[in-house]
Motif scaffolding. Structure first.
Motif, short mmCIF file in Angstrom:
data_model
loop_
_atom_site.label_atom_id
_atom_site.label_comp_id
_atom_site.label_asym_id
_atom_site.label_seq_id
_atom_site.Cartn_x
_atom_site.Cartn_y
_atom_site.Cartn_z
N ASP A 37 -65.45 -130.36 9.75
CA ASP A 37 -64.49 -130.41 10.84
C ASP A 37 -63.93 -131.82 10.98
O ASP A 37 -64.56 -132.79 10.59
N GLY A 38 -62.75 -131.91 11.51
CA GLY A 38 -62.14 -133.21 11.81
C GLY A 38 -61.81 -134.04 10.58
O GLY A 38 -62.06 -133.67 9.45
N ASP A 39 -61.23 -135.21 10.87
CA ASP A 39 -60.86 -136.15 9.82
C ASP A 39 -61.62 -137.45 9.96
O ASP A 39 -61.12 -138.52 9.59
N ASP A 40 -62.82 -137.39 10.54
CA ASP A 40 -63.57 -138.61 10.80
C ASP A 40 -64.03 -139.31 9.52
O ASP A 40 -64.13 -140.53 9.47
N TYR A 41 -64.34 -138.57 8.49
CA TYR A 41 -64.72 -139.18 7.22
C TYR A 41 -64.32 -138.28 6.07
O TYR A 41 -64.01 -137.12 6.26
N ASP A 42 -64.34 -138.85 4.86
CA ASP A 42 -63.87 -138.12 3.69
C ASP A 42 -64.99 -137.40 2.95
O ASP A 42 -64.83 -136.28 2.49
N TRP A 43 -66.15 -138.07 2.79
CA TRP A 43 -67.27 -137.49 2.08
C TRP A 43 -68.53 -138.31 2.36
O TRP A 43 -68.44 -139.37 2.98
N ALA A 44 -69.68 -137.81 1.93
CA ALA A 44 -70.95 -138.48 2.18
C ALA A 44 -71.76 -138.53 0.90
O ALA A 44 -71.64 -137.67 0.02
#
Length: 171
Positions: A50-57
């Motif tokens: 969800d959201g655009d807070d981060y791209d990947w982990a």
């Protein structure tokens, strides 16, 4: 948002029912099971749901597992995970500390697991501590463990679907 909350509740309920079913099946097993510890080292990668807070982990972890029976285990997991944030914002790195319960349900290799704990932000000026919970399903062979999990972080305002690949051994 309400639908996501309902999905989470159903997923946790399904894992709980699976755990109860697995636990009730234990009464027919041999009572003198040789309980043991296992140690595993894993790498994981994730994408946001969800959201655009981060791209990947991307992260690494160490998991200590104590087998209660042939089909149930307790786990403690820690490591380091980095959430790669876009838009020139600083990445968020944190140390997870989780306790969990693992129940094997098919061929003593496929399992469902639930973990709960905290994520301690340690990089780039972030100093939040987030409650995190992570239901997962996976396959564990003699040394290889592959799992798919959903991981939710309330204070980091995000969650992810992650894939973990690990090497483990008995202590």
């Amino acid at each position: 948002m309400k639908n996501l909350q309902n999905i989470r509740i159903l997923f946790v309920a399904a894992i709980a029912m699976l755990s109860v079913t697995t636990a009730s099946a234990q009464s027919t097993e041999i009572e003198n099971y040789d309980q043991k510890f296992k140690l595993g080292f894993g790498v994981s990668a994730g994408i946001p749901t969800d959201g655009d807070d981060y791209d990947w982990a991307l992260g690494g972890d160490v998991r200590l597992q104590y087998d209660l029976s042939k089909r149930t285990s307790l786990t403690l997991t820690t490591g380091f995970t980095n959430l790669f944030v876009g838009n020139d914002a600083p990445d968020l790195g944190f140390i997870p500390a989780k306790a969990g319960f693992k129940a094997f349900f098919w061929e003593d290799q496929f399992y469902a697991m639930g973990e709960i704990g905290a994520g301690f932000a340690v990089t780039n000026g972030y100093n939040e501590t987030s409650i995190l919970w992570a239901p997962s399903i996976g396959y564990a062979g003699k040394h290889i463990d592959v799992s798919l999990r959903y991981e939710d972080y309330n204070k980091f305002k995000t969650n992810q679907i992650g894939l973990r690949i690990a090497y483990g051994f008995e202590l």
